[in-house]
Design an enzyme around this catalytic site. Structure first.
Site, PDB file in Angstrom:
ATOM      1  CB  CYS A 298      35.610 -29.305 -35.331  1.00  0.00           C
ATOM      2  SG  CYS A 298      35.761 -31.090 -35.436  1.00  0.00           S
TER       3      CYS A 298
ATOM      4  CG  ASN B 156      34.227 -14.419 -33.076  1.00  0.00           C
ATOM      5  OD1 ASN B 156      35.241 -13.749 -32.903  1.00  0.00           O
ATOM      6  ND2 ASN B 156      34.236 -15.541 -33.764  1.00  0.00           N
TER       7      ASN B 156
ATOM      8  CD  GLN C  73      29.533 -12.056 -32.407  1.00  0.00           C
ATOM      9  OE1 GLN C  73      28.519 -12.016 -31.702  1.00  0.00           O
ATOM     10  NE2 GLN C  73      29.674 -12.958 -33.356  1.00  0.00           N
TER      11      GLN C  73
ATOM     12  N   GLY D  37      29.687  -8.162 -42.346  1.00  0.00           N
ATOM     13  CA  GLY D  37      30.886  -7.951 -41.533  1.00  0.00           C
ATOM     14  C   GLY D  37      32.175  -8.269 -42.267  1.00  0.00           C
ATOM     15  CB  THR D  38      33.174 -11.130 -44.401  1.00  0.00           C
ATOM     16  OG1 THR D  38      32.776 -12.091 -43.423  1.00  0.00           O
ATOM     17  CG2 THR D  38      34.413 -11.610 -45.128  1.00  0.00           C
TER      18      THR D  38
ATOM     19  CB  SER E 108      27.486  -8.280 -39.548  1.00  0.00           C
ATOM     20  OG  SER E 108      26.764  -9.288 -40.193  1.00  0.00           O
TER      21      SER E 108
ATOM     22  CG  HIS F 290      24.000 -12.346 -40.050  1.00  0.00           C
ATOM     23  ND1 HIS F 290      24.310 -13.504 -39.381  1.00  0.00           N
ATOM     24  CD2 HIS F 290      25.161 -11.904 -40.574  1.00  0.00           C
ATOM     25  CE1 HIS F 290      25.610 -13.746 -39.509  1.00  0.00           C
ATOM     26  NE2 HIS F 290      26.155 -12.786 -40.230  1.00  0.00           N
TER      27      HIS F 290
ATOM     28  CB  THR G  96      22.170  -2.737 -58.256  1.00  0.00           C
ATOM     29  OG1 THR G  96      22.509  -2.382 -59.596  1.00  0.00           O
ATOM     30  CG2 THR G  96      20.761  -2.295 -57.945  1.00  0.00           C
TER      31      THR G  96
HETATM   32  N1  PLP Z   1      33.564 -10.449 -37.336  1.00  0.00           N
HETATM   33  C1  PLP Z   1      33.078 -11.097 -36.266  1.00  0.00           C
HETATM   34  C2  PLP Z   1      33.617 -10.794 -34.906  1.00  0.00           C
HETATM   35  C3  PLP Z   1      32.079 -12.062 -36.434  1.00  0.00           C
HETATM   36  O1  PLP Z   1      31.615 -12.727 -35.378  1.00  0.00           O
HETATM   37  C4  PLP Z   1      31.611 -12.323 -37.753  1.00  0.00           C
HETATM   38  C5  PLP Z   1      30.583 -13.355 -37.996  1.00  0.00           C
HETATM   39  O2  PLP Z   1      30.533 -14.371 -37.398  1.00  0.00           O
HETATM   40  C6  PLP Z   1      32.143 -11.603 -38.817  1.00  0.00           C
HETATM   41  C7  PLP Z   1      33.124 -10.672 -38.584  1.00  0.00           C
HETATM   42  C8  PLP Z   1      31.664 -11.830 -40.229  1.00  0.00           C
HETATM   43  O3  PLP Z   1      30.407 -11.224 -40.416  1.00  0.00           O
HETATM   44  P1  PLP Z   1      29.468 -11.652 -41.660  1.00  0.00           P
HETATM   45  O4  PLP Z   1      28.903 -12.984 -41.314  1.00  0.00           O
HETATM   46  O5  PLP Z   1      28.413 -10.591 -41.722  1.00  0.00           O
HETATM   47  O6  PLP Z   1      30.320 -11.649 -42.860  1.00  0.00           O
END
Ligand code: PLP
Length: 401
Positions: free
Chosen positions: A325, A151, A179, A71-72, A199, A201, A237
C-alpha cells in the site's frame, strides 16, 4: 508505552552473541581479507571458517556456500546464473504467482529480454503440486524457481517433491528459502535443489548479508566482476563482520530449532484461537504446513488493512499489512489475489509474525487490541466513509518484506 514487536517475518533483532562475535571485525581485525599479510588473513580465515559453519547448518559442502548481500541478491544471482548456464537450451522459466518481488521482478525483467515465464497458480492454501509443475515443463525450460515458504501467508511448500520433477527432466531448480532458513530444518542435499537463497536478518543475524547455496558441480558464473572474490563469482571486499554475525545467528537458531518451533507453533495457535473469534476475521494460507510463528488473516468490513496496522501502531504493536500500500496505489497483495481471495478482501489482510521474544501475555494483549481496532475502524467507517478512504490513500506503506 511498551512496544510489542510482531513483525518477525519482516526482520528480527540481532542476536546479542552474534553481535559480540562481529564486533572485533569492525575496529580490531579490520584487515582486507584479500591482503597477503597476516592482518588481512585473519579476516580471510574467519570467512572460510564461516563458510564451513554455515554449510554444516544446512547440510551443504563448504564449497557450495557463496556470501552475498542478502536474499534479494541471492535470488537475482541464482536466476540470472541459471539463464546463463543454460543459454543454449532455451528461454523458458517456470515459477509461481506467489513469489517475493525479488524473484518476480527479476523474472519480469528477463521477460523484457525475451524469456517466457509460466507462473503456476497455487491452490487456495498456497500449495503447488508436482503434477502441476510437470505439466508446465517444455523442451526449452531452463529453470524452475519456487519459494520454500511464503512471506505473506506462511505456507511451506513441498520443495523435495517439486525438485524431484525438475531432476527427472534435468532442469535447474532454485528455491527462495529466505523465510524458511533458521526457522524450519533444512538439509540441502536431501532437498536436491541446485540453488537456495538465504538472508541473515530473518534469523537474528545482521541486515545486508546472505548466502547463495549452489550445488556442486554447478559453478556460478561471475555476477559482479572485479577483484575476483567468492571464487570469481561476486567481486567486492567481503562483509567480514556481517558474515561472522550471520554464521553465529544461524548456528544459534539451528541449535534451538526444535524448541523454538514448538514454542512458536503453540503461540500462533493461541493467536489464531483469539483472533478467529473476532467476527469477520478469516485465516489465510495452509493451516497445516506453515511457518512456526506466522499468522495471516483477512478482515471483512474495513476499507484497507493499512488502517488497522496504523491503529495497532498507536497501541505500540507492530504488525504488517499483507498488502502493498503506498500513497499512489492501494494494491492488494498479488499473493492473496492468487490464492483466490476477492480483491477488496485481499486488500484487508494482516500478517502477525511472532518471535521468541513474544509471550502468551503479548498474544492475548495484541489479540484484544486488534479486536478493539477493528471495531473502532468499522464504527468510524460507518459514520465517515469518505474521509477514511482519503486517509488510506494518504498513508504511505512499506515495501514487500
Ligand atoms: N525473499 C523473501 C521470501 C523475503 O521474504 C524477502 C524479504 O522480505 C526477500 C526475498 C528479500 O530478502 P532481503 O531483505 O535480504 O533482500
Amino acid at each position: 508505552m511498551k512496544t510489542i514487536y510482531m513483525d518477525h517475518a519482516a526482520t528480527t533483532a540481532m542476536s546479542k552473541t552474534a553481535l559480540e562475535e562481529m564486533l572485533p571485525y569492525f575496529a580490531e581485525e579490520y584487515g582486507n581479507p584479500s591482503a597477503v599479510y597476516s592482518y588481512g588473513q585473519t579476516g580471510k580465515n574467519a570467512i572460510e571458517k564461516c563458510r564451513e559453519r554455515i554449510a554444516k547448518c544446512i547440510g551443504a559442502f563448504k564449497t557450495e556456500i557463496y556470501f552475498t548481500s542478502g536474499g534479494t541478491e541471492s535470488d537475482n544471482w541464482a536466476i540470472r546464473s541459471a539463464c546463463r548456464l543454460r543459454k543454449n537450451k532455451g528461454k523458458h522459466i517456470i515459477s509461481t504467482e506467489i513469489e517475493h518481488n525479488a524473484v518476480r521482478k527479476t523474472l519480469e525483467q528477463l521477460m523484457e529480454d525475451g524469456y517466457e515465464v509460466t507462473f503456476l497458480k497455487p491452490d487456495q492454501t498456497g500449495q503447488i503440486t508436482a503434477e502441476q509443475l510437470e505439466a508446465a515443463i517444455r523442451d526449452d525450460t531452463v529453470l524452475i524457481s519456487i519459494m520454500m515458504a511464503n512471506n505473506v501467508v506462511g505456507t511451506i511448500l513441498d520443495i523435495q517433491s517439486l525438485e524431484a520433477v525438475a531432476r527427472k527432466h534435468r532442469i535447474l531448480f532454485h528455491t527462495d528459502a529466505v523465510q524458511a532458513v533458521g526457522h524450519i530444518p533444512i538439509e540441502v542435499h536431501k532437498l536436491g535443489v541446485d540453488f537456495l537463497s538465504v538472508s541473515a536478518h530473518k534469523f537474528n543475524g545482521p541486515k545486508g548479508v546472505g548466502v547463495l547455496y549452489c550445488r556442486i558441480p554447478t559453478r556460478l558464473p561471475a555476477y559482479l566482476t572485479g577483484g575476483g572474490q567468492e571464487k570469481e563469482g561476486r567481486s567486492g571486499t567481503e562483509n567480514v563482520p556481517g558474515i561472522v554475525g550471520m554464521t553465529r545467528a544461524l548456528e544459534e537458531q539451528t541449535e534451538r530449532m526444535q524448541s523454538n518451533m514448538e514454542y512458536l507453533y503453540a503461540l500462533s495457535k493461541r493467536m489464531d484461537e483469539k483472533v478467529l473469534n473476532i467476527p469477520g476475521v478469516l485465516k489465510t494460507g495452509d493451516p497445516e504446513k506453515r511457518l512456526p510463528g506466522l499468522c495471516s488473516y483477512v478482515v471483512e468490513g474495513i476499507a484497507h488493512s493499512v488502517l488497522l496496522v496504523n491503529e495497532m501502531n498507536t497501541y505500540g504493536i507492530c504488525i504488517s499489512s499483507g498488502s502493498a500500500c503506498s500513497a499512489a496505489s492501494q494494491e492488494a497483495s498479488h499473493v492473496l489475489v492468487s490464492l483466490g481471495i476477492e480483491k477488496q478482501l485481499a486488500g484487508n489482510s494482516i500478517r502477525i509474525s511472532l518471535g521468541m521474544d513474544n509471550t502468551e501475555e503479548d498474544v492475548d494483549y495484541a489479540a484484544s487490541m486488534l479486536e478493539a481496532a477493528i471495531n473502532k475502524i468499522r464504527t468510524e467507517q460507518a459514520s465517515r466513509a469518505p474521509r477514511l478512504e482519503g486517509r488510506v490513500a494518504d498513508m504511505a506503506g512499506g515495501k514487500e518484506a
